[in-house]
Design a protein around this motif. Sequence first.
Motif, mmCIF file in Angstrom:
data_model
loop_
_atom_site.group_PDB
_atom_site.id
_atom_site.type_symbol
_atom_site.label_atom_id
_atom_site.label_comp_id
_atom_site.label_asym_id
_atom_site.label_seq_id
_atom_site.Cartn_x
_atom_site.Cartn_y
_atom_site.Cartn_z
ATOM 1 N N CYS A 137 0.854 -1.184 0.000
ATOM 2 C CA CYS A 137 0.000 0.000 0.000
ATOM 3 C C CYS A 137 0.889 1.232 0.000
ATOM 4 O O CYS A 137 1.760 1.370 0.850
ATOM 5 N N PHE B 78 1.327 5.179 0.416
ATOM 6 C CA PHE B 78 0.753 6.382 0.990
ATOM 7 C C PHE B 78 1.777 7.501 0.903
ATOM 8 O O PHE B 78 2.969 7.257 0.814
ATOM 9 N N LYS B 79 1.307 8.720 0.974
ATOM 10 C CA LYS B 79 2.216 9.865 1.001
ATOM 11 C C LYS B 79 3.004 9.837 2.299
ATOM 12 O O LYS B 79 2.540 9.309 3.297
ATOM 13 N N GLU B 80 4.191 10.451 2.245
ATOM 14 C CA GLU B 80 4.962 10.597 3.477
ATOM 15 C C GLU B 80 4.274 11.617 4.376
ATOM 16 O O GLU B 80 3.651 12.555 3.901
ATOM 17 N N ILE B 81 4.343 11.399 5.676
ATOM 18 C CA ILE B 81 3.784 12.320 6.650
ATOM 19 C C ILE B 81 4.936 12.886 7.457
ATOM 20 O O ILE B 81 5.670 12.133 8.099
ATOM 21 N N ILE C 94 -7.555 7.955 8.032
ATOM 22 C CA ILE C 94 -6.327 8.083 7.244
ATOM 23 C C ILE C 94 -6.568 7.580 5.830
ATOM 24 O O ILE C 94 -6.181 8.227 4.849
ATOM 25 N N LEU C 95 -7.227 6.457 5.703
ATOM 26 C CA LEU C 95 -7.536 5.915 4.381
ATOM 27 C C LEU C 95 -8.505 6.826 3.628
ATOM 28 O O LEU C 95 -8.345 7.062 2.428
ATOM 29 N N ARG D 151 -8.830 10.032 4.055
ATOM 30 C CA ARG D 151 -8.067 11.229 3.687
ATOM 31 C C ARG D 151 -7.286 11.015 2.392
ATOM 32 O O ARG D 151 -7.293 11.856 1.495
ATOM 33 N N GLU D 152 -6.621 9.879 2.288
ATOM 34 C CA GLU D 152 -5.874 9.558 1.072
ATOM 35 C C GLU D 152 -6.805 9.502 -0.141
ATOM 36 O O GLU D 152 -6.489 10.017 -1.206
ATOM 37 N N PHE D 153 -7.973 8.893 0.041
ATOM 38 C CA PHE D 153 -8.955 8.785 -1.034
ATOM 39 C C PHE D 153 -9.452 10.167 -1.460
ATOM 40 O O PHE D 153 -9.502 10.491 -2.648
ATOM 41 N N GLU E 224 -7.957 13.058 -1.034
ATOM 42 C CA GLU E 224 -6.881 13.828 -1.655
ATOM 43 C C GLU E 224 -6.609 13.365 -3.085
ATOM 44 O O GLU E 224 -6.327 14.177 -3.954
ATOM 45 N N LYS E 225 -6.701 12.063 -3.328
ATOM 46 C CA LYS E 225 -6.491 11.553 -4.689
ATOM 47 C C LYS E 225 -7.540 12.100 -5.641
ATOM 48 O O LYS E 225 -7.244 12.426 -6.788
#
Length: 82
Positions: A9, A11-14, A34-35, A37-39, A41-42
Amino acid sequence: MDKNTNQLCLFKEISGKKVHVDFGGELSSDSGIILIREFIEKLDIIDKIAKLLPDHRNPFYIQHTTKELFFVSISKRIQRNL
């Protein structure tokens, strides 16, 4: 189901740190957001919606963008329902 379904998986670096995801154990209550948020943002959903909202605030006093405020509001609503 004993089938091994290991997947990488990405993910962007935090804060400059790599995020490693292991779905082999229990998840924390924050993992869902968190998941999501990634969705979000994409798809760039929040940015598109924030651009549609007029911001009548004085720019001199603005500390948080409409996009940031909208994301926090949406995140809190989602967290209540996870």
